[in-house]
Design an enzyme around this catalytic site. Structure first.
Site, mmCIF file in Angstrom:
data_model
loop_
_atom_site.group_PDB
_atom_site.id
_atom_site.type_symbol
_atom_site.label_atom_id
_atom_site.label_comp_id
_atom_site.label_asym_id
_atom_site.label_seq_id
_atom_site.Cartn_x
_atom_site.Cartn_y
_atom_site.Cartn_z
ATOM 1 N NE ARG A 256 -1.896 1.809 3.404
ATOM 2 C CZ ARG A 256 -1.716 1.597 4.712
ATOM 3 N NH1 ARG A 256 -2.344 0.634 5.326
ATOM 4 N NH2 ARG A 256 -0.893 2.354 5.415
ATOM 5 C CG HIS A 260 -6.186 2.441 6.366
ATOM 6 N ND1 HIS A 260 -6.431 1.220 5.759
ATOM 7 C CD2 HIS A 260 -7.361 2.795 6.964
ATOM 8 C CE1 HIS A 260 -7.683 0.859 5.997
ATOM 9 N NE2 HIS A 260 -8.261 1.796 6.722
ATOM 10 C CE1 TYR A 269 1.131 1.868 8.656
ATOM 11 C CE2 TYR A 269 0.145 3.615 9.976
ATOM 12 C CZ TYR A 269 0.155 2.841 8.833
ATOM 13 O OH TYR A 269 -0.798 3.034 7.870
HETATM 14 C C1 LIG Z 1 -15.359 -5.687 10.942
HETATM 15 C C2 LIG Z 1 -14.523 -4.443 10.896
HETATM 16 N N1 LIG Z 1 -13.553 -4.263 11.805
HETATM 17 C C3 LIG Z 1 -12.770 -3.143 11.754
HETATM 18 C C4 LIG Z 1 -12.984 -2.191 10.795
HETATM 19 C C5 LIG Z 1 -12.097 -0.956 10.731
HETATM 20 N N2 LIG Z 1 -11.189 -1.103 9.573
HETATM 21 C C6 LIG Z 1 -11.451 -0.507 8.408
HETATM 22 S S1 LIG Z 1 -10.317 -0.870 7.241
HETATM 23 C C7 LIG Z 1 -9.440 -1.836 8.311
HETATM 24 C C8 LIG Z 1 -8.182 -2.543 7.883
HETATM 25 C C9 LIG Z 1 -8.397 -3.383 6.676
HETATM 26 O O1 LIG Z 1 -7.170 -3.914 6.264
HETATM 27 P P1 LIG Z 1 -7.072 -4.915 5.059
HETATM 28 O O2 LIG Z 1 -8.179 -5.902 5.121
HETATM 29 O O3 LIG Z 1 -5.695 -5.459 5.036
HETATM 30 O O4 LIG Z 1 -7.339 -3.994 3.778
HETATM 31 P P2 LIG Z 1 -6.524 -2.703 3.315
HETATM 32 O O5 LIG Z 1 -7.203 -1.540 3.993
HETATM 33 O O6 LIG Z 1 -5.112 -2.862 3.738
HETATM 34 O O7 LIG Z 1 -6.663 -2.631 1.836
HETATM 35 C C10 LIG Z 1 -10.049 -1.867 9.561
HETATM 36 C C11 LIG Z 1 -9.536 -2.617 10.721
HETATM 37 C C12 LIG Z 1 -14.021 -2.412 9.849
HETATM 38 N N3 LIG Z 1 -14.290 -1.567 8.862
HETATM 39 N N4 LIG Z 1 -14.769 -3.555 9.919
#
Ligand SMILES: Cc1ncc(C[n+]2csc(CCOP(=O)(O)OP(=O)(O)O)c2C)c(N)n1
Length: 359
Positions: A256, A260, A269
């Protein structure tokens, strides 16, 4: 080809190297116009994304999740899908939307905070974007099962990040897909982070792709910055799904490049050196070098493409901003064909609340 790369042995499918040369014997043999179209989609995706970040900084956009560095994953996968296939997306899938034909102005409209932009045109099989991480995975398996019952020759794709693989939904969905041999393709964009949590804290397994073995179907790790590798693996997995050969898990190994979301500061981080290291592997650069080697691209075409992309983007932004603001009904309208009773009750409640607040 998928079976030739065993994630348990640390094998990863790469076709294009960082200099843009394709490995003989693995090249998926795309035509010149197909290769050019892929590059054009990648550049458009990056242009749309960069504009979105600027709009957010100017207060014209809501919180936004950048797609920088994910263009090969998104365009490579979408260009292997055919009409009839379904997509159960997550929130970082811009290039998929654009390649599948989602109207650009609608995309901007949604991220400007207007749910009307999430109303998928009837001609596209795209489920509403999943914000609850991983929830789209079991839903996609349900759709896969439905396709099997109806004997439809289609594949159902779910996209998600590495963080989603820690959710129960991931394991339940893949387990069921394996048992029922549903026509699913699970596409994990392993971009190394779930917000600030690094991949190493997400799982003790060496790869995400190897988890497929536990569910009884193939898994492959591909270089997610190599559009030919993504496309070749996706094409095979989709063909298998459509032809009754069951599901596949694809792990696209990438990074990425941005924060985020616009609410994050990734400098807290991870190091600048690490980000710079990945810049060398830029997926756009790699395909561009490949096109140049084949005599299909030059500086003039690049300039024309950049100008064309910018023009499309500016037009779409103007169109989205000229649309009327969202109504309360819009918040409830675009997920179900018919609104379920609990949502209808919430809508009435909210309207009553707004009515009282206005008095
Ligand atoms: C069930 C749930 N838990 C927590 C969140 C908060 N949250 C939003 S994005 C994210 C991280 C997602 O990471 P990843 O699946 O690796 O996808 P990326 O954002 O890196 O593309 C979190 C924890 C959420 N949206 N839904």
């Amino acid at each position: 080809m998928i079976e030739r790369f065993d994630p348990l042995k640390g094998e990863r499918l790469q076709i294009l190297d960082e200099k843009g040369s394709a490995r003989a014997g693995l090249d998926p043999g795309l035509s010149d116009p197909e290769l050019r179209a892929m590059y054009e989609r990648m550049v458009l995706t990056r242009t749309v994304d960069a504009k979105a970040l600027k709009l957010q900084r100017q207060g014209r956009f809501g919180t936004y999740a950048s797609n920088l560095g994910h263009e090969a994953c998104q365009v490579g996968l979408a260009s292997a899908m055919t009409k009839g296939d379904w997509l159960f997306p997550y929130f970082r899938d811009l290039g998929l939307y654009l390649t599948l034909g989602y109207p650009l102005a609608d995309h901007y409209h949604f991220w400007m905070g207007n749910e009307a932009g999430l109303r998928t045109p009837d001609s596209l099989n795209i489920y509403p974007v999943a914000i609850p991480v991983g929830s789209q995975i079991p839903q996609s398996v349900g759709a896969g099962l439905a396709a099997r019952y109806r004997k439809l020759p289609i594949a159902v794709v779910a996209t998600f990040g590495d963080g989603a693989t820690s959710e129960g939904d991931f394991h339940e969905g893949l387990n069921m897909a394996g048992v029922f041999r549903t026509p699913n393709v699970f596409f994990c964009v392993n971009n190394q982070f779930a917000i600030s949590v690094p991949r190493a804290k997400q799982t003790a397994a060496a790869t995400i792709a190897q988890k497929a073995a536990a569910y009884g179907f193939p898994g492959v790790q591909v270089d997610g910055n190599d559009i030919l590798a993504v496309h070749a693996a996706a094409r095979e997995a989709l063909d298998n799904a459509r032809n009754g050969k069951g599901p596949t898990l694809i792990e696209a190994y990438t990074y990425r490049m941005g924060d985020h979301t616009t609410s994050d500061d990734s400098g807290r981080y991870r190091t600048k050196e690490e980000v710079r290291e990945w810049e060398r592997r830029d997926p756009l650069l790699r395909l561009r070098l490949h096109l140049e080697k084949k005599g299909l691209w030059d500086a003039k075409l690049e300039k024309e493409l950049q100008d064309r992309s910018t023009e499309l983007v500016e037009k779409a932004v103007a169109e989205a901003e000229a649309r009327p603001p969202a109504t309360v009904e819009d918040l409830f309208a675009y997920t179900y064909a018919e609104m379920p009773p609990d949502l209808a009750a919430q809508l009435e409640d909210h309207k009553a609340f707004l009515g009282e607040a206005a008095r």
